[in-house]
Design a protein around this motif. Structure first.
Motif, short mmCIF file in Angstrom:
data_model
loop_
_atom_site.label_atom_id
_atom_site.label_comp_id
_atom_site.label_asym_id
_atom_site.label_seq_id
_atom_site.Cartn_x
_atom_site.Cartn_y
_atom_site.Cartn_z
N ALA A 115 0.82 -1.21 0.00
CA ALA A 115 0.00 0.00 0.00
C ALA A 115 0.85 1.26 0.00
O ALA A 115 0.57 2.21 -0.73
CB ALA A 115 -0.93 0.00 1.21
N ASN A 118 2.23 1.68 -3.48
CA ASN A 118 1.28 1.41 -4.56
C ASN A 118 1.76 0.29 -5.48
O ASN A 118 1.75 0.42 -6.70
CB ASN A 118 1.00 2.70 -5.34
CG ASN A 118 -0.21 2.55 -6.24
OD1 ASN A 118 -1.12 1.78 -5.95
ND2 ASN A 118 -0.22 3.27 -7.35
N GLN A 120 1.27 -3.03 -7.33
CA GLN A 120 0.15 -3.81 -7.86
C GLN A 120 0.53 -5.26 -8.12
O GLN A 120 -0.32 -6.15 -8.06
CB GLN A 120 -0.37 -3.17 -9.16
CG GLN A 120 -0.79 -1.73 -9.01
CD GLN A 120 -1.90 -1.55 -7.98
OE1 GLN A 120 -2.88 -2.28 -8.00
NE2 GLN A 120 -1.74 -0.60 -7.08
#
Length: 157
Positions: A115, A118, A120
Motif C-alpha cells: 500500500a 502502490n 500492484q
C-alpha cells in the motif's frame, strides 16, 4: 492395549523431538538476518545466502531515505513469486554492472510496502528521484527491456 499406549507415546516423543530440532535449526538460520525479524517465511530463509538477495532495505530505512529526499532504486519482490525468482538473476547482476545501488524490499516479510508504495504486482522496480517516484517497471520482461529501463534510470542520476 498397553502396547498401543507405549507405541503412541514413542511416536509422540519422536515427533516432539523432530519439532524441537527443526525449530532450533530454523532459529539458527534466522539469527542475525538482514530483516531484523525473529521469524521469517521459509522461502525468505532459502534466499538468505543467495547473492541476488543481499542488498536488503527495511521499511524504516526506505521511509527515512525518501523523507530525506534521497534518490534510489528499489526492487520490490516476493520470494514466493515465480516471476521475481526469474527476474532477480537478471536485474540484480545487471544493476551491479551498471553501478546502480539496487535496494531490495521483501514484500512477503513487510506487507505494508504494498500500500505504501502502490505496488500492484511483483516484480516491481521503482526509481525515486529526490524522494519522489520518477519511474517504475512492473512485471517480468526480457533482459533487453530491463537494460533499457535501467539505462534511463542511470541517466537520471
Amino acid at each position: 492395549m498397553k502396547k498401543i499406549l507405549i507405541f503412541l507415546g514413542v511416536v509422540v516423543v519422536l515427533f516432539a523431538g523432530l519439532a524441537i530440532v527443526n525449530n532450533a535449526s530454523t532459529s539458527k538460520k534466522v539469527e542475525g538476518n538482514p530483516f531484523e525479524k525473529s521469524s521469517l517465511h521459509p522461502e525468505t530463509i532459502k534466499q538468505l545466502d543467495n547473492p541476488n538477495y543481499q542488498n536488503i532495505i527495511l521499511p524504516e530505512e526506505l521511509k527515512s531515505s525518501l523523507d530525506a529526499d534521497e534518490s534510489m532504486t528499489v526492487y520490490f519482490y516476493q520470494p514466493t513469486c515465480p516471476a521475481c525468482v526469474e527476474a532477480s538473476p537478471i536485474i540484480v547482476p545487471m544493476t551491479a554492472d551498471m553501478g546502480i545501488d539496487l535496494k531490495l524490499y521483501n514484500l512477503l516479510e513487510f506487507n505494508e510496502g504494498w500500500a505504501e508504495h502502490n505496488i500492484q504486482s511483483t516484480p516491481t522496480v521503482i526509481h525515486y528521484q529526490d524522494g519522489q517516484e520518477a519511474g517504475r517497471v512492473e512485471g517480468l520482461y526480457p533482459e533487453e527491456q530491463y537494460n533499457l529501463w535501467f539505462e534511463q534510470v542511470k541517466a537520471l542520476d
